[in-house]
Enzyme design. Sequence first.
Site, PDB file in Angstrom:
ATOM      1  N   TYR A 132      49.134  16.114  20.569  1.00 45.49           N
ATOM      2  CA  TYR A 132      48.790  16.126  19.159  1.00 45.49           C
ATOM      3  C   TYR A 132      49.811  15.228  18.472  1.00 45.49           C
ATOM      4  CZ  TYR A 132      45.476  19.973  19.664  1.00 45.49           C
ATOM      5  OH  TYR A 132      44.399  20.746  20.018  1.00 45.49           O
ATOM      6  N   HIS A 250      35.841  20.242  21.561  1.00 40.29           N
ATOM      7  CA  HIS A 250      36.953  21.183  21.410  1.00 40.29           C
ATOM      8  C   HIS A 250      36.499  22.621  21.671  1.00 40.29           C
ATOM      9  CE1 HIS A 250      41.156  20.596  19.847  1.00 40.29           C
ATOM     10  NE2 HIS A 250      41.153  21.910  19.985  1.00 40.29           N
TER      11      HIS A 250
END
Length: 355
Positions: A132, A250
């Site tokens: 991330y 996701h």
Amino acid sequence: MSDRHVNVDDFEETARGRLEAGAYDYIAGGAGDEHTLRANADAFSRWELRPRVLVDVGNVSTAVTVLGTEVALPVLVAPTAFQRLAAPDGELATARAAAAAGTVMTLSTLSSVTPAELATAAPGAPRWFQLYWSRDRGFTRELVQAATDAGFAALMLTVDLPVAGRRERDLRAGFALPADLPLPNLPIRLQREDFHAALHAAVDDTLTWRDLEWLRSACPLPLVVKGILTAEDALLAAEHGAAALVVSNHGGRQLDGVSATLDVLPEVVEAVGERVEVLFDGGIRRGVDVLKALALGARSTLSGRAVLWGLAAGGEEGAARVLALLRGEIELGLKLLGCRSPEGVTQSHVRRAAL
């Protein structure tokens, strides 16, 4: 742990009984009305396998090569956050289970251990790091360097989380992260309450495709782009240096109402399948699910929740048993399909089910 676990659903049932309700719902849940969460699993029923008979399947291999590394089965361990919610050893137990299974473990940025700590837990095993991208670019560079120094073989950039999706199970339960949960790969400390909102402060929502050029210059590892759902973005990923991409929504946890990943896999493969390796993520519960994804063009699949259910049900042993179960189902499926290896599974082995 009971020997009566004959499929992934059995492991989930055991996990549900052992986990706190909030932790179970965090792992199991999706965004909004969870239409996409359910669609990922339902999509497999829309495709039928077309077996060929009288094929010599006396010697079948489940091995596949992904980014130059041979793994024992076409199921990699997907990055999943906060694994200590499932078991005390969390990511360390998962890494050892993946190593025993002969497959890749992908460590999430939202993990309780550093890349170096994971490398120590499973030395020599193939591992990738999921990134991330922090608003602090210096921290991002240091994190990428830490993964490189720890011997990780690829960097997986998740691109479908500029902000966290609205996960209503967590909101209803008031679910909060444990106060003692370490998160060493973040530049800030997440608030225990409403940690999804706090995560927004840790990720950079201004990124564009041009930023991948900087990442490629900062990282010598092959780049895997995770979160692709369209041919257009698949082409952009290829043009900006991705070695592989993951067709993923996701796990239904971001934008509710998008397509099931199996339904968009063919369009992505058609667009870039000859240029980059296409991996698949979303709803894997059975070996035949893996076979259908392979038939539609995926080089390999990734599984997150299934492995977590094993981890929650029985720690390292449970995670290892889930991976062994999937490998056994894939081997059986290959034999019944008339294929001697995952590479032999082609589009001719699948068709749309009749309405």
